[in-house]
Design a protein around this motif. Structure first.
Motif, PDB file in Angstrom:
ATOM      1  N   PRO A   1       9.845  12.432 -11.456  1.00 13.28           N
ATOM      2  CA  PRO A   1       8.927  11.657 -11.781  1.00 13.28           C
ATOM      3  C   PRO A   1       8.622  10.334 -12.458  1.00 13.28           C
ATOM      4  O   PRO A   1       8.288   9.667 -12.203  1.00 13.28           O
ATOM      5  CB  PRO A   1       8.838  12.049 -13.597  1.00 13.28           C
ATOM      6  N   ALA A   2      10.102   9.501 -12.755  1.00 13.09           N
ATOM      7  CA  ALA A   2      10.557   8.135 -13.183  1.00 13.09           C
ATOM      8  C   ALA A   2       9.767   7.194 -11.556  1.00 13.09           C
ATOM      9  O   ALA A   2       9.942   6.162 -11.830  1.00 13.09           O
ATOM     10  CB  ALA A   2      11.567   7.958 -13.753  1.00 13.09           C
ATOM     11  N   ALA A   3      10.544   8.185 -10.232  1.00 13.53           N
ATOM     12  CA  ALA A   3       9.726   7.233  -9.221  1.00 13.53           C
ATOM     13  C   ALA A   3       8.535   7.050  -9.134  1.00 13.53           C
ATOM     14  O   ALA A   3       8.464   6.136  -7.942  1.00 13.53           O
ATOM     15  CB  ALA A   3      10.593   8.070  -8.098  1.00 13.53           C
ATOM     16  N   VAL A   4       7.866   7.243  -9.891  1.00 17.33           N
ATOM     17  CA  VAL A   4       6.328   7.554  -9.815  1.00 17.33           C
ATOM     18  C   VAL A   4       6.029   5.675  -9.759  1.00 17.33           C
ATOM     19  O   VAL A   4       5.193   4.886  -8.864  1.00 17.33           O
ATOM     20  CB  VAL A   4       5.288   8.425 -10.370  1.00 17.33           C
ATOM     21  N   SER A   5       6.372   4.984 -10.504  1.00 18.13           N
ATOM     22  CA  SER A   5       6.189   3.688 -11.068  1.00 18.13           C
ATOM     23  C   SER A   5       6.962   2.723 -10.058  1.00 18.13           C
ATOM     24  O   SER A   5       6.523   1.885  -9.560  1.00 18.13           O
ATOM     25  CB  SER A   5       6.980   3.393 -12.275  1.00 18.13           C
ATOM     26  N   GLY A   6       7.924   3.123  -9.721  1.00 18.57           N
ATOM     27  CA  GLY A   6       8.447   2.167  -8.335  1.00 18.57           C
ATOM     28  C   GLY A   6       7.710   2.224  -7.254  1.00 18.57           C
ATOM     29  O   GLY A   6       7.789   1.353  -6.626  1.00 18.57           O
ATOM     30  N   ALA A   7       6.904   3.930  -7.132  1.00 20.86           N
ATOM     31  CA  ALA A   7       6.213   4.086  -5.803  1.00 20.86           C
ATOM     32  C   ALA A   7       4.760   2.722  -6.035  1.00 20.86           C
ATOM     33  O   ALA A   7       4.484   2.262  -5.129  1.00 20.86           O
ATOM     34  CB  ALA A   7       5.752   4.820  -5.568  1.00 20.86           C
ATOM     35  N   ARG A   8       4.318   2.531  -7.064  1.00 22.06           N
ATOM     36  CA  ARG A   8       3.371   2.086  -7.472  1.00 22.06           C
ATOM     37  C   ARG A   8       3.421   0.742  -7.575  1.00 22.06           C
ATOM     38  O   ARG A   8       2.494  -0.206  -6.367  1.00 22.06           O
ATOM     39  CB  ARG A   8       2.557   1.899  -8.255  1.00 22.06           C
ATOM     40  N   ARG A   9       4.519   0.266  -7.786  1.00 20.15           N
ATOM     41  CA  ARG A   9       5.126  -1.659  -7.847  1.00 20.15           C
ATOM     42  C   ARG A   9       5.450  -1.500  -5.444  1.00 20.15           C
ATOM     43  O   ARG A   9       5.176  -3.098  -5.707  1.00 20.15           O
ATOM     44  CB  ARG A   9       6.764  -1.543  -8.432  1.00 20.15           C
ATOM     45  N   PHE A  10       6.387  -0.744  -4.963  1.00 18.20           N
ATOM     46  CA  PHE A  10       6.441  -0.876  -4.027  1.00 18.20           C
ATOM     47  C   PHE A  10       5.359  -1.478  -3.236  1.00 18.20           C
ATOM     48  O   PHE A  10       5.001  -2.154  -2.110  1.00 18.20           O
ATOM     49  CB  PHE A  10       7.355   0.204  -3.849  1.00 18.20           C
ATOM     50  N   THR A  11       4.203  -0.070  -3.825  1.00 22.95           N
ATOM     51  CA  THR A  11       2.332  -0.399  -3.143  1.00 22.95           C
ATOM     52  C   THR A  11       2.088  -1.509  -3.325  1.00 22.95           C
ATOM     53  O   THR A  11       1.341  -2.100  -2.377  1.00 22.95           O
ATOM     54  CB  THR A  11       1.496   1.116  -3.825  1.00 22.95           C
ATOM     55  N   SER A  12       2.059  -2.434  -4.237  1.00 23.34           N
ATOM     56  CA  SER A  12       1.267  -3.325  -5.004  1.00 23.34           C
ATOM     57  C   SER A  12       2.051  -4.657  -4.018  1.00 23.34           C
ATOM     58  O   SER A  12       1.439  -5.318  -3.703  1.00 23.34           O
ATOM     59  CB  SER A  12       1.040  -3.713  -6.341  1.00 23.34           C
TER      60      SER A  12
END
Length: 719
Positions: free
Chosen positions: A606-617
């Motif tokens: 679940p911690a990977a979700v924040s990394g996915a948001r940063r990658f998207t931004s």
């Protein structure tokens, strides 16, 4: 008989010969009095006068040759009169009665001349007795010859009419084209029967508005006319010009009553009648037949036959023959009209069910063609389609429903709708064809109740511009041709390598119980994918292998533009109208470069979700789409969270920038997500609802390794 009676008759003939002209005039007066309708025309009157002179002269020759008639033949002029009487339909009994009365007048004149030449009444009585006997024997002999000529001419006339009726059956209705059928009627009518023929059809029959003017007669259009004489023009009303016949005119009465009419213009000297605004010109002494064209209880129009002098005027027998020809032509015209109407209806239905224009997608550059059948079979069930799919992909479809006509076109529309519905849920080609097979089987069961059947073939292909992977499956349909991008050979000209895919072809749709297989292969950017129905390569007089060779040659040396490829293929393979309808779809592949695609592999944490948001931004900032950052991060967060929580590794995020911005999250689980409305105190159940609110479209597709959840957003204006 006294021996000197014959010598007296010879003297009588010599003395009477100078009065032949006057005797012939008397004979003519008798004939004119007996048959006034026969001598309405100058040619017959002159012929009768010549006949009278010939008969008097010939009979005097008999008297001078001592009453010998064994070698005497009727004058050729008399035989010609017999022929003319036969052609005009005059009764032979009326003619012979006038013929005999004329000779009685001649005998009376000869008796008066004999009394002037001699006072010996015994000689005169003996000569008169011999004269009467010889005269009647001569008249009987000549009458037999005239009757024989008359009957021979009538038999020939009847034979010609039978031949004309037979020719009409063979030559009229050879096509299912209304105009051509009318032209065939005009051609047959002017082939030894009439001098001119016109064919007018009602505007309502031609599927136009039936406007009735004030006088109450329907509007017509002249669709065929023909004249056998250069100096007898026929009024050719323009194809776009409607006209009417005046109330009370011969054509108007024929149309109103449905009865054929025979009209003769007055004898020479009387003014000719104008029959309509667009009439058949009837000269003095001519005759006109006006015949309604009726078939299956419906009046279709009017045909008119014209004769002018010196041809004999139409008689009742000609009217019957013309009516028979018109009736045959009317049935053929009605068949052509019905076929044209059904074909136009089926073609309109077919075209309304096919794509109306280019489909907005950027995976391929596509061009298409549909050609209806040029034979009597009519419009068939061929179709094509270009369907945008999720993830920048596109589906290319061609299909062929067995049969022709409205039923095939309607079935095609049902199958095309089914294909689009199945494509919308992102089925693989083999799965889609399996479901489509079930649809065809159900349609077939419905048709069995109406003594029909349903069968079809279909090719379904999916092209992904990101991976450049093409996946396709065939249900009994010809496989497409693939032309690789152009290369420059050693001698200079550009060329392509062309291959016909060698993959398994499944059975046609409607059989059931047989599997379909999906084949996958990569295509270089700029490749041409040519999908077609069998009408393009299978035609009479050419085997399929020869057609495929021509197709290969055209693709190998042709231009890259799909539009030009379509035109060249049709020109090379179909120089004439096709025997079967043809659907052709040519697609040139495109590829999305790495600058438009972003991939991120994610761990099941679940911690990977924040990394996915940063990658998207960061990627949106790079693409200049900061305006979509908030909504896109929210969509990515929900999709990644669901994949980690309910799916299995590996999990991957993919962003695709095309006409839209697509966010895809894939995992190895086949668990189906579904939207539900969360209750007040529920902690979950709102994720997909939020995704649906921010995305223009969203959905899921499945593959052999798992599933993909995707969401599309519209790009900001000007981005």
């Amino acid at each position: 008989m006294r021996p000197d009676a014959e010598e007296f008759l010879c003297r009588l003939a010599r003395e009477f010969r100078p009065r032949v002209e006057q005797s012939a005039d008397g004979l003519l007066q008798v004939v004119r009095g007996e048959l006034p309708e026969l001598l309405e025309h100058e040619d017959l009157e002159a012929l009768a006068l010549e006949e009278g002179v010939s008969h008097v002269s010939t009979f005097l020759d008999v008297l001078e040759r001592r009453l010998d008639i064994t070698e005497v033949e009727a004058p050729e002029v008399a035989l010609e009169v017999g022929r003319q009487l036969a052609r005009r339909g005059v009764s032979i009994s009326d003619s012979l009665r006038a013929y005999r009365l004329g000779h009685l007048l001649l005998l009376q004149q000869l008796q008066e001349e004999a009394a002037r030449l001699s006072d010996d009444w015994e000689l005169i009585n003996a000569a008169t007795t011999r004269l009467v006997s010889t005269a009647f024997e001569y008249v009987d002999r000549a009458s037999e010859q005239i009757v024989a000529v008359y009957q021979e001419e009538r038999d020939l006339l009847l034979q010609r009419r039978l031949i004309l009726a037979n020719e009409a059956g063979k030559r009229i209705g050879t096509t299912l084209d209304t105009v051509r059928t009318a032209e065939e009627l005009a051609e047959v009518g002017t082939d030894g029967f009439a001098d001119a023929v016109t064919v007018d059809l009602l505007c309502s029959v031609l599927h136009e508005e039936d406007r009735r003017p004030a006088q109450g007669t329907p509007e017509l259009r002249r669709i065929a006319h023909r004249s056998a004489l250069d100096d007898l023009p026929v009024s050719a009303v323009g194809a776009d010009e409607a006209f009417t016949y005046p109330v009370g005119s011969e054509p108007a009465r024929a149309l109103a009553t449905g009865q054929a009419l025979l009209h003769r213009t007055p004898v020479p000297g009387a003014p000719a009648r104008q029959e309509s605004r667009a009439p058949v010109p009837v000269p003095d002494g001519g005759s006109l037949l006006s015949l309604p064209l009726r078939a299956r209880g419906t009046t279709l129009g009017l045909t008119q036959f014209l004769r002018r002098r010196p041809a004999p005027p139409f008689d009742e027998d000609d009217l019957i023959l013309a009516q028979e020809i018109a009736d045959r032509a009317a049935v053929s015209i009605d068949n052509a009209r019905r076929y044209t109407h059904e074909r136009d209806t089926a073609l309109a239905l077919q075209r309304s069910l096919l794509p109306r224009g280019p489909v907005k997608q950027s995976a391929v550059e596509a061009a298409s063609r549909y050609l209806p059948s040029g034979t009597h079979a009519g419009v068939g069930g061929d179709w094509y389609d270009v369907i945008p799919l999720s993830g920048a992909r596109v589906a290319l479809v061609v299909g062929d429903v067995v049969g022709h006509g409205i039923h095939a076109a309607a079935t095609m529309g049902r199958l095309r709708t089914a294909v689009r519905a199945f494509a919308d849920i992102d089925l693989m080609p083999d799965e889609l064809l399996t479901h489509l097979d079930d649809v065809v089987i159900r349609l077939g069961r419905e048709e069995e109740l109406h003594d029909g059947e349903t069968s079809a073939t279909c090719l379904y292909a999916i092209y992904d511009p990101v991976s450049r992977l093409c996946s396709l499956a065939s249900a009994g349909h010809p496989l497409p041709a693939v032309a690789r991008p152009s290369t420059i050979g050693g001698d200079g000209p550009a060329s392509r390598s062309v291959d016909f895919l060698d993959v398994a072809v499944g059975p046609p749709l409607g059989l059931g119980g047989f599997p379909f297989e999906t084949a996958q292969f990569k295509l270089a950017e700029g490749s041409l994918l040519v999908l077609f129905t069998d009408g393009l390569v299978a035609r009479p007089g050419r085997d399929v292998d020869s057609s495929l060779t021509v197709l290969r040659d055209v693709l190998g040396r042709g231009p890259d533009s799909p539009e030009e490829v379509c035109d060249r293929l049709l020109s090379a393979l179909l120089p004439t109208r096709p025997a079967d309808d043809v659907a052709l779809l040519v697609a040139r592949t495109r590829a999305l470069d790495h600058d438009h695609v972003a991939l991120l592999d994610l761990p099941s944490d679940p911690a990977a979700v924040s990394g996915a948001r940063r990658f998207t931004s960061a990627k949106l900032a790079e693409w200049g789409l900061e305006e979509l950052s908030f909504s896109t991060e929210l969509v990515v967060s929900e999709l990644v969270t669901n994949a980690i929580r309910y799916g299995r590794s590996p999990v991957q995020l993919r962003l695709i920038l095309q006409d839209t911005l697509t966010c895809e999250v894939s995992d190895a689980s086949s668990t189906a997500p579904h939207m539900r409305r969360a209750r007040t105190f529920d902690e979950g159940g709102r994720g997909l609802l939020l995704v649906a609110q921010f995305a223009g479209r969203w959905g899921a597709r499945y593959h052999r390794e798992g599933k993909v959840i995707w969401a599309e957003q519209t790009l900001p204006a000007g981005s």
